[in-house]
Design an enzyme around this catalytic site. Structure first.
Site, PDB file in Angstrom:
ATOM      1  N   TYR A 210      17.455  50.955  -4.026  1.00 52.65           N
ATOM      2  CA  TYR A 210      18.212  50.273  -5.015  1.00 52.65           C
ATOM      3  C   TYR A 210      19.600  49.969  -4.604  1.00 52.65           C
ATOM      4  CZ  TYR A 210      19.588  48.183  -9.517  1.00 52.65           C
ATOM      5  OH  TYR A 210      20.075  47.237 -10.340  1.00 52.65           O
TER       6      TYR A 210
ATOM      7  N   ILE B 256      28.879  48.761 -10.683  1.00 50.98           N
ATOM      8  CA  ILE B 256      27.346  48.760  -9.978  1.00 50.98           C
ATOM      9  C   ILE B 256      26.815  49.214 -11.109  1.00 50.98           C
ATOM     10  CG2 ILE B 256      26.234  50.435  -8.453  1.00 50.98           C
ATOM     11  CD1 ILE B 256      28.607  50.488  -6.595  1.00 50.98           C
TER      12      ILE B 256
ATOM     13  N   SER C 254      30.000  48.489 -15.582  1.00 53.72           N
ATOM     14  CA  SER C 254      29.078  47.715 -15.413  1.00 53.72           C
ATOM     15  C   SER C 254      28.138  47.186 -16.740  1.00 53.72           C
ATOM     16  CB  SER C 254      27.998  48.307 -14.502  1.00 53.72           C
ATOM     17  OG  SER C 254      26.610  47.703 -14.451  1.00 53.72           O
TER      18      SER C 254
ATOM     19  N   TYR D  56      27.238  40.118 -18.103  1.00 51.55           N
ATOM     20  CA  TYR D  56      26.051  39.328 -17.780  1.00 51.55           C
ATOM     21  C   TYR D  56      25.694  38.344 -18.864  1.00 51.55           C
ATOM     22  CZ  TYR D  56      24.750  41.610 -13.276  1.00 51.55           C
ATOM     23  OH  TYR D  56      24.963  42.206 -11.872  1.00 51.55           O
TER      24      TYR D  56
ATOM     25  N   HIS E 270      27.598  39.004  -3.940  1.00 51.59           N
ATOM     26  CA  HIS E 270      27.007  40.304  -4.416  1.00 51.59           C
ATOM     27  C   HIS E 270      26.580  41.585  -3.595  1.00 51.59           C
ATOM     28  CE1 HIS E 270      25.816  40.993  -9.008  1.00 51.59           C
ATOM     29  NE2 HIS E 270      24.977  41.948  -8.157  1.00 51.59           N
TER      30      HIS E 270
ATOM     31  N   SER F  43      32.503  42.475  -1.830  1.00 51.02           N
ATOM     32  CA  SER F  43      31.392  42.500  -0.829  1.00 51.02           C
ATOM     33  C   SER F  43      32.370  42.619   0.694  1.00 51.02           C
ATOM     34  CB  SER F  43      30.892  41.138  -1.049  1.00 51.02           C
ATOM     35  OG  SER F  43      30.150  40.921  -2.193  1.00 51.02           O
TER      36      SER F  43
ATOM     37  N   ARG G  34      34.901  48.077   3.505  1.00 46.26           N
ATOM     38  CA  ARG G  34      34.570  49.322   4.074  1.00 46.26           C
ATOM     39  C   ARG G  34      35.508  50.445   4.778  1.00 46.26           C
ATOM     40  NH1 ARG G  34      30.997  47.744   1.413  1.00 46.26           N
ATOM     41  NH2 ARG G  34      28.637  47.704   1.894  1.00 46.26           N
TER      42      ARG G  34
END
Length: 422
Positions: free
Chosen positions: A47, A101, A129, A153, A321, A353, A356
């Site tokens: 996940y 997240i 989130s 959302y 995303h 997105s 790193r």
């Protein structure tokens, strides 16, 4: 752990090495990911780490940064470096926020609270989130004076949407991040292979179960009245999962053992949590409901960016995303470059997105982002080292960016522009 500048932290790490001490949290992205995988269950790893389809978009996000080169400028003179900025009405010590997240409780209990405390300690804002395991009000207390935004959302209930907004305002959120790329759940192959969706176990729905509108719908029997939904075959595994649901639901296992409410709450959530009919007209309505700045998250096209601005959005988050929704979608970094050409500064654009490393942050700013969102790496840090792991990941990112920017000849955000990359 307060923020420590890069040079001082380097010295501390090397001096620690003289005494045989080694960092628990890996510094490189690949090593961090491997270390996190070793700490997580197969379900949690699928996940948190997985994406849509064959996950080509996840790989493409990283590759897009590799295709951009930094062009360091030498002999830029001396003077203190300051990479602080102001984004909408939020002051940032560095142009970075933690991305929302969902279902972080897959990693550890009360994970959202752990992350909130880490953000408080290092002074980096957190975006709550919509699919958190802890209500926003509780996380707001853990954050103290640190800034926070709220991810929204759009559910099938406008009353519930409005309630979320009002709660976000009440707990000190300084922006609403409307995520528009998840009106349907992407085809996430790893989760499908395991037949695992954490929401069905009562995880990641705390914003709902703590909400008065959602509870009113439950009390009115909305969850029990849902008919026609497929039901799993009753097996020992089914019973075990239902018992786990009762344990995850507010109040705990024994309180919920003989209650139908947990199952009805999950049914209601699954039925209303997303709205495939979301339109720009609803963004206009949202603009009328709150004075908070609104950012639209999930924009990858210049024409959609213009529509967001026309609908009253105060900014956008360029994001695919993290490759979790549309496999094969354009990577966020090249999308940013095109969108910034269409919507020049000062219109706020945040990149999400693929971040790193500190050099990734630098490249995103050079291509027109005002700030970036850090996602999976801090979840990996949470898996490796709990709160300290999250703090270390954030500090590593900031220190790496700080040194990259200075070595490239930049001492503030304004100097990081298109001339710095090729």
């Amino acid at each position: 752990m307060a923020y420590i500048d890069a040079l001082q932290r380097q010295k501390a790490i090397f001096l620690g090495g003289m005494s045989g001490k080694r960092a628990v949290v890996p510094f490189q992205a690949a090593g961090l990911r491997i270390a996190a995988k070793q700490q997580l269950s197969a379900r949690a790893w699928a996940y948190i780490d997985g994406g849509a389809g064959d996950e080509t978009s996840i790989a493409a996000n990283a590759a897009a940064f590799s295709d951009i080169s930094i062009l360091p400028r030498m002999m830029g003179g001396e003077g203190p470096a300051d990479f602080s900025t102001r984004l909408l009405n939020t002051d940032l010590a560095f142009p970075l926020l933690l991305a929302p997240i969902g279902v972080l409780d897959l990693i550890c209990p009360e994970a959202d609270r752990v992350v909130a405390r880490a953000c408080r300690n290092v002074g980096i804002p957190m975006i709550f989130s919509n699919q958190a395991g802890t209500p926003m009000e509780t996380c707001a207390q853990d954050l103290g004076d640190t800034s926070r935004w709220f991810q929204l959302y759009w559910s099938k209930s406008d009353d519930l949407v409005l309630s979320f907004i009002q709660r976000a305002e009440a707990c000190g959120c300084s922006a609403i991040v409307l995520t528009v790329d998840t009106t349907l759940l992407g085809w996430r192959s790893r989760d499908l292979a395991l037949g695992y969706l954490p929401f069905l176990r009562g995880m990641g729905i705390a914003q709902y179960t703590s909400d008065p509108v959602f509870q009113a719908l439950l009390n009115q029997g909305a969850g029990a009245a849902i008919t026609g939904a497929p039901k799993p075959t009753v097996t020992l595994q089914t019973i075990a999962n239902l018992l786990q649901l009762k344990a995850n639901y507010p109040g705990g296992f024994f309180h919920n053992l003989f209650r139908k409410t947990p199952l009805e709450a999950v049914r209601l959530f699954i039925n209303i949590y997303s709205n495939p009919a979301l339109s720009w007209e609803q963004v206009i309505w949202l603009r009328q409901q709150t004075k908070l700045p609104i950012l639209i998250k999930g924009i990858l096209r210049a024409d959609d960016a213009l529509k967001a601005m026309d609908a009253g959005a105060d900014g956008i988050v360029v994001s695919n995303h993290g490759g979790r929704q549309v496999d094969g979608a354009i990577s966020s970094l090249p999308a940013l470059k095109t969108i910034r050409q269409t919507l020049p500064k000062p219109f706020p654009i945040v990149l999400d997105s693929g971040i790193r490393s500190g050099s990734d942050v630098f490249k995103a700013l050079a291509l027109g982002a005002d700030a970036v969102l850090l996602g999976r790496p801090y979840a990996y840090g949470l898996a490796v080292g709990g709160q300290r792991g999250v703090e270390e990941v954030i500090l590593n990112m900031l220190n790496d960016f700080e040194l990259t920017a200075q070595l490239a000849g930049c001492r503030n955000i304004q100097e990081i522009d298109g001339s710095m990359v090729g």
